[in-house]
Design a protein around this motif. Structure first.
Motif, short mmCIF file in Angstrom:
data_model
loop_
_atom_site.label_atom_id
_atom_site.label_comp_id
_atom_site.label_asym_id
_atom_site.label_seq_id
_atom_site.Cartn_x
_atom_site.Cartn_y
_atom_site.Cartn_z
N GLY A 111 -11.92 -31.45 3.17
CA GLY A 111 -10.71 -30.70 2.83
C GLY A 111 -10.96 -29.23 2.53
O GLY A 111 -10.03 -28.43 2.39
N ASN A 112 -12.22 -28.83 2.45
CA ASN A 112 -12.57 -27.39 2.35
C ASN A 112 -12.48 -26.89 3.79
O ASN A 112 -13.26 -27.34 4.64
CB ASN A 112 -13.98 -27.27 1.79
N ASP A 113 -11.44 -26.06 4.07
CA ASP A 113 -11.12 -25.84 5.48
C ASP A 113 -11.47 -24.44 5.97
O ASP A 113 -11.50 -23.48 5.20
CB ASP A 113 -9.64 -26.16 5.73
N PHE A 169 -16.65 -15.50 5.38
CA PHE A 169 -15.69 -14.62 4.70
C PHE A 169 -14.74 -15.49 3.86
O PHE A 169 -14.10 -16.39 4.38
CB PHE A 169 -14.86 -13.83 5.72
N ASN A 170 -14.66 -15.18 2.57
CA ASN A 170 -13.69 -15.86 1.72
C ASN A 170 -12.28 -15.41 2.06
O ASN A 170 -12.08 -14.37 2.69
CB ASN A 170 -13.99 -15.56 0.25
N ALA A 171 -11.31 -16.19 1.58
CA ALA A 171 -9.90 -15.89 1.88
C ALA A 171 -9.49 -14.51 1.39
O ALA A 171 -8.56 -13.90 1.94
CB ALA A 171 -9.01 -16.96 1.25
N CYS A 220 -22.30 -21.17 2.80
CA CYS A 220 -21.13 -22.04 2.79
C CYS A 220 -21.57 -23.39 3.37
O CYS A 220 -21.67 -23.53 4.59
CB CYS A 220 -20.00 -21.43 3.61
N GLY A 221 -21.83 -24.35 2.49
CA GLY A 221 -22.40 -25.61 2.93
C GLY A 221 -21.47 -26.45 3.78
O GLY A 221 -21.87 -26.96 4.84
N ASN A 222 -20.21 -26.57 3.36
CA ASN A 222 -19.29 -27.40 4.15
C ASN A 222 -19.09 -26.78 5.54
O ASN A 222 -19.03 -27.51 6.55
CB ASN A 222 -17.93 -27.50 3.44
N GLY A 229 -28.34 -19.59 -2.13
CA GLY A 229 -27.90 -18.65 -1.10
C GLY A 229 -26.76 -17.82 -1.67
O GLY A 229 -26.72 -16.61 -1.53
N ASN A 230 -25.84 -18.53 -2.33
CA ASN A 230 -24.75 -17.85 -3.05
C ASN A 230 -24.84 -18.23 -4.53
O ASN A 230 -25.53 -19.16 -4.91
CB ASN A 230 -23.39 -18.25 -2.44
N PRO A 231 -24.15 -17.49 -5.40
CA PRO A 231 -24.33 -17.70 -6.85
C PRO A 231 -23.38 -18.74 -7.43
O PRO A 231 -22.17 -18.73 -7.13
CB PRO A 231 -24.02 -16.32 -7.42
N ILE A 270 -18.92 -14.94 -9.14
CA ILE A 270 -19.68 -16.20 -9.11
C ILE A 270 -18.75 -17.38 -8.83
O ILE A 270 -17.53 -17.29 -9.08
CB ILE A 270 -20.44 -16.41 -10.45
N ASN A 271 -19.30 -18.44 -8.25
CA ASN A 271 -18.59 -19.71 -8.06
C ASN A 271 -18.72 -20.51 -9.35
O ASN A 271 -19.81 -20.61 -9.91
CB ASN A 271 -19.21 -20.48 -6.89
N VAL A 272 -17.61 -21.09 -9.82
CA VAL A 272 -17.54 -21.73 -11.14
C VAL A 272 -17.40 -23.24 -10.96
O VAL A 272 -16.42 -23.72 -10.38
CB VAL A 272 -16.36 -21.17 -11.94
N TRP A 315 -14.07 -23.86 -8.86
CA TRP A 315 -13.27 -22.65 -8.61
C TRP A 315 -14.16 -21.74 -7.79
O TRP A 315 -15.21 -21.28 -8.25
CB TRP A 315 -12.88 -21.96 -9.92
N GLU A 316 -13.81 -21.50 -6.54
CA GLU A 316 -14.68 -20.74 -5.65
C GLU A 316 -14.42 -19.24 -5.73
O GLU A 316 -13.26 -18.80 -5.66
CB GLU A 316 -14.50 -21.20 -4.20
N ARG A 317 -15.50 -18.51 -5.85
CA ARG A 317 -15.43 -17.04 -5.77
C ARG A 317 -14.64 -16.63 -4.54
O ARG A 317 -14.89 -17.14 -3.46
CB ARG A 317 -16.85 -16.49 -5.70
N GLY A 318 -13.67 -15.76 -4.72
CA GLY A 318 -12.96 -15.19 -3.58
C GLY A 318 -11.99 -16.11 -2.89
O GLY A 318 -11.39 -15.73 -1.87
N CYS A 330 -16.80 -28.15 -2.33
CA CYS A 330 -17.67 -26.98 -2.19
C CYS A 330 -19.09 -27.50 -2.00
O CYS A 330 -19.68 -28.08 -2.92
CB CYS A 330 -17.58 -26.10 -3.44
N GLY A 331 -19.62 -27.33 -0.80
CA GLY A 331 -20.94 -27.88 -0.48
C GLY A 331 -22.04 -27.22 -1.28
O GLY A 331 -22.90 -27.89 -1.87
N THR A 332 -22.01 -25.88 -1.34
CA THR A 332 -23.04 -25.20 -2.11
C THR A 332 -22.87 -25.49 -3.60
O THR A 332 -23.86 -25.55 -4.34
CB THR A 332 -22.98 -23.68 -1.88
N GLY A 333 -21.62 -25.73 -4.02
CA GLY A 333 -21.39 -26.11 -5.43
C GLY A 333 -22.01 -27.46 -5.74
O GLY A 333 -22.62 -27.66 -6.80
N1 LIG Z 1 -16.93 -23.81 0.13
C1 LIG Z 1 -18.25 -23.32 0.41
C2 LIG Z 1 -18.73 -22.33 -0.60
C3 LIG Z 1 -18.15 -21.02 -0.38
C4 LIG Z 1 -18.68 -20.16 -1.44
C5 LIG Z 1 -17.89 -18.89 -1.51
N2 LIG Z 1 -16.66 -19.10 -2.23
C6 LIG Z 1 -18.72 -17.82 -2.21
O1 LIG Z 1 -18.14 -16.83 -2.59
O2 LIG Z 1 -19.94 -18.01 -2.34
C7 LIG Z 1 -19.28 -24.43 0.51
O3 LIG Z 1 -18.91 -25.50 0.90
O4 LIG Z 1 -20.47 -24.20 0.23
#
Ligand SMILES: N[C@H](CCC[C@H](N)C(=O)O)C(=O)O
Length: 274
Positions: free
Chosen positions: A17-19, A68-70, A78-80, A152-154, A185-187, A203-206, A213-216
């Motif tokens: 669902g992370n699209d 690119f975030n929304a 971005c893992g997903n 990779g991301n915070p 930062i991603n929360v 709560w994703e940054r941006g 959130c895969g990286t989360g």
């Molecule tokens: N949804 C993405 C993470 C995006 C992270 C992005 N929001 C950022 O600013 O790092 C995932 O599945 O890893």
């Protein structure tokens, strides 16, 4: 600067669902601007997505994946989306991102990724000043004593009794934009369950609240191992959109397995968006 191509083919995909809107610019250049990203990501006047993904040629990997975030911000990982892109190309791939090169292996329902080794030093998260990132002496209302991980991301991770009771829509942006995090930062709010699985909301940054959130999920599993809350060998992370399988032990890359779905392929006239 106007994009170099007027017609744009894109793939709409999602991971739990992370699209994503995925633009394949490996054969022809598309100049992606933050203005165009916001227009395309808009769920009312655009195509709609959490992140816009652009594939480009790469010298050091099979291809590059820009994220690119929304809100138009370009980020490192971005893992997903990496699972979706691996599924889209249909073969094992080394994928270059600004957060490092990751490797993907497709399967019938999605993909397995090696996401690289996590980083923990305060200046690699990054934080604005030195701090023990495993037990951070900071709080935002009931969110206290977090742990920070860069995958990779915070990411900042708060372990809580009940993720559903956290008003993440209100507290997420407060933490995301705190001056302690110079790149925002991603929360993540997480609960370790009695069976060793982890329930997670992000709560994703941006972008804001997402279904997954895969990286989360990777960062939170690493944080739970560092806090000795789980073994990490094969942790199931329950996100609002579904489950991911994450493995990590110190000194190894973080491995993630999960689904990736292709929804449709479309074409737009770029001039309609600018
Ligand atoms: N949804 C993405 C993470 C995006 C992270 C992005 N929001 C950022 O600013 O790092 C995932 O599945 O890893």
């Amino acid at each position: 600067m106007r994009p170099s191509s007027s017609k744009l083919t894109f793939h709409k995909m999602h991971g739990l669902g992370n699209d994503f809107v995925i633009v394949d610019a490996r054969q022809h250049a598309v100049t992606m601007t933050d203005e165009l990203v916001r227009a395309l990501a808009n769920r009312r006047t655009g195509i709609g997505c959490d992140q816009l993904i652009q594939l480009e040629p790469s010298q050091e990997a099979d291809f590059a994946m820009r994220i690119f975030n929304a809100d138009g911000s370009e980020v490192e990982a971005c893992g997903n989306a990496a699972r979706c892109v691996t599924q889209l190309v249909g073969h094992e791939a080394q994928i270059a991102t600004t957060g490092g090169t990751i490797s993907g292996t497709p399967d019938d329902t999605g993909a397995t990724l090696d996401m690289g080794e996590p980083r923990f030093d305060w200046d690699t998260i990054p934080l604005a000043y030195a701090m023990d990132t495993t037990n951070m002496p900071v709080r935002w209302e009931e969110l206290t004593n977090p742990i920070a991980v860069n995958i990779g991301n915070p990411h900042v991770i708060f372990f809580v009794e009940d993720t559903a009771s956290v008003d993440l829509a209100r507290l997420g942006p407060i933490v995301e934009n705190d001056p302690l995090f110079p790149e925002r930062i991603n929360v993540n709010v997480a609960t370790v369950e009695s069976d060793g699985s982890i329930t997670l909301r992000v709560w994703e940054r941006g972008t804001g609240l997402t279904r997954a959130c895969g990286t989360g999920a990777c960062a939170t599993t690493v944080a739970a191992v560092r806090r000795k809350l789980v073994s990490g060998r094969e942790t199931t992370v329950h996100l609002p959109g579904g489950d991911l399988a994450i493995s990590w032990e110190p000194g190894q890359e973080v491995r993630m397995t999960g689904p990736a779905a292709h929804v449709f392929t479309g074409e737009i006239e770029l001039d309609d968006f600018l």
